[in-house]
Motif scaffolding. Structure first.
Motif, short mmCIF file in Angstrom:
data_model
loop_
_atom_site.label_atom_id
_atom_site.label_comp_id
_atom_site.label_asym_id
_atom_site.label_seq_id
_atom_site.Cartn_x
_atom_site.Cartn_y
_atom_site.Cartn_z
N THR A 111 0.85 -1.18 0.00
CA THR A 111 0.00 0.00 0.00
C THR A 111 0.90 1.24 0.00
OG1 THR A 111 -1.86 1.10 1.10
CG2 THR A 111 -0.25 0.05 2.53
N GLN A 112 0.56 2.19 -0.85
CA GLN A 112 1.39 3.37 -1.03
C GLN A 112 1.12 4.39 0.08
OE1 GLN A 112 3.76 4.17 -3.62
NE2 GLN A 112 4.22 5.86 -2.19
N VAL A 113 2.19 4.87 0.67
CA VAL A 113 2.14 5.99 1.62
C VAL A 113 2.99 7.11 1.04
CG1 VAL A 113 2.81 6.79 3.91
CG2 VAL A 113 1.75 4.54 3.63
N THR A 114 2.38 8.26 0.86
CA THR A 114 3.08 9.42 0.32
C THR A 114 2.94 10.58 1.30
OG1 THR A 114 2.60 8.71 -1.95
CG2 THR A 114 3.28 11.00 -1.63
N VAL A 115 4.08 11.13 1.69
CA VAL A 115 4.10 12.25 2.63
C VAL A 115 4.66 13.47 1.90
CG1 VAL A 115 4.88 13.09 4.87
CG2 VAL A 115 4.51 10.64 4.51
N SER A 116 3.86 14.49 1.77
CA SER A 116 4.27 15.69 1.05
C SER A 116 4.88 16.70 2.03
CB SER A 116 3.09 16.32 0.33
OG SER A 116 2.11 16.72 1.25
N SER A 117 5.82 17.46 1.53
CA SER A 117 6.50 18.45 2.39
C SER A 117 5.81 19.80 2.35
CB SER A 117 7.95 18.60 1.94
OG SER A 117 8.00 18.98 0.58
#
Length: 117
Positions: A111-117
């Motif tokens: 499962t994709q986890v994407t954390v944006s800055s």
């Protein structure tokens, strides 16, 4: 055989939280390890956290104090609560299940986890 179904990934801003869940089914046996790994490069999958059937936990140094792994054995489910997420936590997270008795390992679909800055 063991089947693993993950849920809970997504996009979140830095400092935010997500909770991953993974349900195991099949022939699980009593003594097992459940956990989470993440893909950090094409050829490398690194440990995030694991928890044994007796409740012993293990964490990667990079997530200690921010992530918490837990399990509900009655539901054959493992959870990963991820707080204070950082952009470097961005990855595909894989659920992991090890049957200690027969010494074999299984993986979820990721499962994709994407954390944006």
């Amino acid at each position: 055989q063991v089947q693993l179904v993950e849920s809970g990934g997504g996009l979140v801003q830095a400092g935010g939280s997500l909770r991953l869940s993974c349900v195991a089914s099949g022939t699980l046996f009593s003594f097992n390890v459940m956990g989470w790994y993440r893909q950090v490069s094409e050829n490398q999958r690194e440990l995030v956290a694991t928890i044994t059937s007796s409740g012993t936990t293990n964490y990667a140094d990079s997530v200690k104090g921010r992530f918490t792994i837990s399990r509900n054995s009655a539901k054959n489910t493992v959870y990963l609560q991820m707080n204070s997420l950082k952009p470097e936590d961005t990855a595909v997270y894989y659920c992991y299940f090890r049957r200690i008795t027969v010494r074999d390992d299984y993986w979820g679909q990721g499962t994709q986890v994407t954390v944006s800055s």
